[in-house]
Design an enzyme around this catalytic site. Structure first.
Site, PDB file in Angstrom:
ATOM      1  N   LYS A   1      -8.427  -1.372   5.815  1.00 38.39           N
ATOM      2  CA  LYS A   1      -8.739  -1.718   4.420  1.00 38.39           C
ATOM      3  C   LYS A   1      -7.839  -2.847   3.912  1.00 38.39           C
ATOM      4  O   LYS A   1      -8.279  -3.725   3.178  1.00 38.39           O
ATOM      5  CB  LYS A   1      -8.600  -0.469   3.536  1.00 38.39           C
TER       6      LYS A   1
ATOM      7  N   SER B   1      -7.372   3.551   9.612  1.00 38.95           N
ATOM      8  CA  SER B   1      -8.127   3.605   8.364  1.00 38.95           C
ATOM      9  C   SER B   1      -7.418   2.788   7.274  1.00 38.95           C
ATOM     10  O   SER B   1      -8.024   1.928   6.612  1.00 38.95           O
ATOM     11  CB  SER B   1      -8.269   5.068   7.939  1.00 38.95           C
TER      12      SER B   1
ATOM     13  N   ASP C   1     -15.098   2.669   8.128  1.00 36.37           N
ATOM     14  CA  ASP C   1     -14.043   3.600   7.698  1.00 36.37           C
ATOM     15  C   ASP C   1     -14.582   4.598   6.683  1.00 36.37           C
ATOM     16  O   ASP C   1     -14.279   5.783   6.730  1.00 36.37           O
ATOM     17  CB  ASP C   1     -12.859   2.823   7.102  1.00 36.37           C
TER      18      ASP C   1
ATOM     19  N   ARG D   1     -14.556  12.831   9.010  1.00 32.41           N
ATOM     20  CA  ARG D   1     -13.275  13.473   9.348  1.00 32.41           C
ATOM     21  C   ARG D   1     -12.925  14.561   8.350  1.00 32.41           C
ATOM     22  O   ARG D   1     -12.366  15.598   8.706  1.00 32.41           O
ATOM     23  CB  ARG D   1     -12.161  12.411   9.391  1.00 32.41           C
TER      24      ARG D   1
ATOM     25  N   HIS E   1       0.843  -1.195   0.000  1.00 30.87           N
ATOM     26  CA  HIS E   1       0.000   0.000   0.000  1.00 30.87           C
ATOM     27  C   HIS E   1       0.873   1.239   0.000  1.00 30.87           C
ATOM     28  O   HIS E   1       1.844   1.321   0.745  1.00 30.87           O
ATOM     29  CB  HIS E   1      -0.898   0.024   1.241  1.00 30.87           C
TER      30      HIS E   1
HETATM   31  N1  URA Z   1      -5.914   7.470   3.505  1.00 31.37           N
HETATM   32  C1  URA Z   1      -6.794   6.643   4.100  1.00 31.37           C
HETATM   33  O1  URA Z   1      -7.127   5.598   3.558  1.00 31.37           O
HETATM   34  N2  URA Z   1      -7.270   6.977   5.305  1.00 31.37           N
HETATM   35  C2  URA Z   1      -6.933   8.097   5.936  1.00 31.37           C
HETATM   36  O2  URA Z   1      -7.392   8.331   7.024  1.00 31.37           O
HETATM   37  C3  URA Z   1      -6.031   8.961   5.291  1.00 31.37           C
HETATM   38  C4  URA Z   1      -5.532   8.617   4.074  1.00 31.37           C
END
Ligand code: URA
Ligand code: CA
Length: 434
Positions: free
Chosen positions: A187, A183, A161, A168, A82
């Site tokens: 994922k 977050s 999320d 947010r 990632h």
């Molecule tokens: N990328 C994400 O997937 N989550 C965040 O909180 C910030 C950047």
């Protein structure tokens, strides 16, 4: 349990229990906790932080808020990569066939991009016939047979999320390390990764502009990985200028092909070997990172990496002849050269500005619904540290419009040229192990 008590507890700097965190995530996802209470909690977390234990619970509660991809029918240790995102980041497109070529199973779920250029899925769609919607049975079979398949994101992954990120975004609580780290990790875990390699970018084109912040985020994610039983390694890499030369979808596919042949830009090649060798090591295919690196270098020089890319494209219905004949990729109607106005050395290329320029040409999306032009984008002919002569091309613009004045102006502004030789920044600042 009452949400107001949980907000108060965090406001006063105390550690929340697993039960409290699961209660919040579950009821917020169901719509039983209103946005105003969740906003207050997010702000309390922003100021009072979370312990590693709390971060692990938050991550796993978000993982369990939706579907979890089951990759257990695929043999081997599934390592996912990632990147926290940057400009012209072509690494996934290269790393997937590169590590698959040495036997690492790549079961990649990818999204469409929002921003400078498309995501990996968009880039792959610039190959004629390539299908990104394949069912899970076919997906598993392809990974077992060829060690590689890429599928578009589907299902209901980490809805908690998704909802919290949206909140947010409008409550000034995006920039919180525990919230960003949970977050991202939620994922990756929900999409089935056994182990994770993170590329945390730092510099003007990155989410984390300064190195100390990038290190703190990397450390936070590595600790969450450790706490949730997923081996995680984070590489902190430079994003003070765009990575590689190409920014744009088909242009990046071409750049990926070049790099798989060993003829790519030096920075992109090196970052792929760094990230890739960590992946090969975590998957257990190599017994050390050095061995992993040697295997990848061999896969490039013997042509195995390129062969794997062709097999992968054909297996998903795409025209693999683009690999030998990249002119079959979508091409733009016009090209323009942006020339240096003076002699000197490139001291800076403001990555965000370059990203926006590519987006204006049509390479990126401004909203989820906008369509992108796969053919357009930019190729940087000069990078930081390079010597330039007045009149030499800094950037080639690929456009489907005849008039590109605003793009030219933006690129001009983003290139800084000085009289004396400058050193370029290191590509990799640090690697953080669990
Ligand atoms: N990328 C994400 O997937 N989550 C965040 O909180 C910030 C950047
Ligand atoms: Ca690139």
């Amino acid at each position: 349990m009452r949400m107001v008590d949980i907000i108060e507890k965090k406001r006063d700097g105390h550690e929340l229990s697993k039960e409290e965190i699961y209660f919040v995530v579950k009821d917020y996802t169901k719509g039983e906790i209103p946005d105003y209470q969740m906003s207050a909690l997010a702000m309390a977390i922003y100021f009072k932080d979370m312990t590693t234990t709390e971060r692990v619970h938050l991550t796993m509660a978000m993982v369990e808020s939706g579907d979890q991809i089951d990759l257990s029918d695929i043999n081997g240790i599934k390592v996912d990569k990632h990147s926290t995102g940057g400009v012209g980041d072509t690494t996934t497109l290269i790393l997937a066939p590169l590590v698959a070529a040495v036997g690492v199973p790549v079961a990649k779920m990818s999204g469409r991009g929002l921003g400078h250029t498309g995501g990996t899925i968009d880039k792959l769609e610039s190959i004629d016939g390539f299908k990104v919607e394949i069912d899970s049975e076919t997906f598993n079979r392809l990974v077992n047979e060829n060690k590689i398949a890429v599928v578009g994101q589907s299902g209901n992954l980490t809805p908690a999320d998704k909802k919290l990120y949206g909140l947010r975004d409008v409550t000034a609580t995006v920039n919180s390390i525990p919230l960003i780290a949970s977050s991202i990790m939620s994922k990756k875990i929900a999409s089935g990764a056994d182990a994770i390699v993170l590329d945390v970018k730092t510099g003007s084109g990155a989410f984390m502009k300064d190195l100390e912040e990038a290190k703190a985020l990397a450390e936070a994610m590595v600790q969450i990985g450790k706490g949730s039983g997923r081996n995680t390694i984070a590489v902190i890499s430079d994003m003070s200028q765009p990575l590689g030369f190409a920014i744009g979808n088909a242009l990046e596919v071409k750049e990926a092909i070049d790099t798989l042949k060993g003829e790519g830009p030096a920075d992109l090649h090196e970052l792929c070997l760094t990230l890739g060798s960590q992946m090969v090591y975590l998957s257990g295919v190599a017994s050390s990172i050095e061995e992993g690196r040697t295997m990848l270098e061999e896969a490039i020089t013997t042509g195995k990496a390129l062969e794997t890319f062709k097999t992968f494209i054909s297996a998903q219905g795409g025209d693999a002849s683009v690999v030998d004949n990249p002119t079959k990729l979508p091409t733009a109607a016009y090209t323009f050269e942006i020339e240096a106005k003076e002699d000197g050395y490139v001291s800076e290329i403001v990555a965000d500005e370059i990203g926006i320029a590519a987006s204006i040409l049509g390479a990126g999306r401004t909203t989820k619904e906008s369509t992108i032009d796969l053919a357009v984008g930019l190729v940087l002919n000069k990078k930081v540290g390079d010597k330039v002569h007045k009149g030499e091309s800094l950037v080639t613009v690929y456009s489907n419009h005849e008039s590109v004045a605003s793009v030219v102006e933006r690129i001009d502004r983003s290139y800084h040229i000085v009289k004396n030789k400058v050193e370029s920044k290191p590509l990799v600042y640090d690697i953080i192990y669990g």
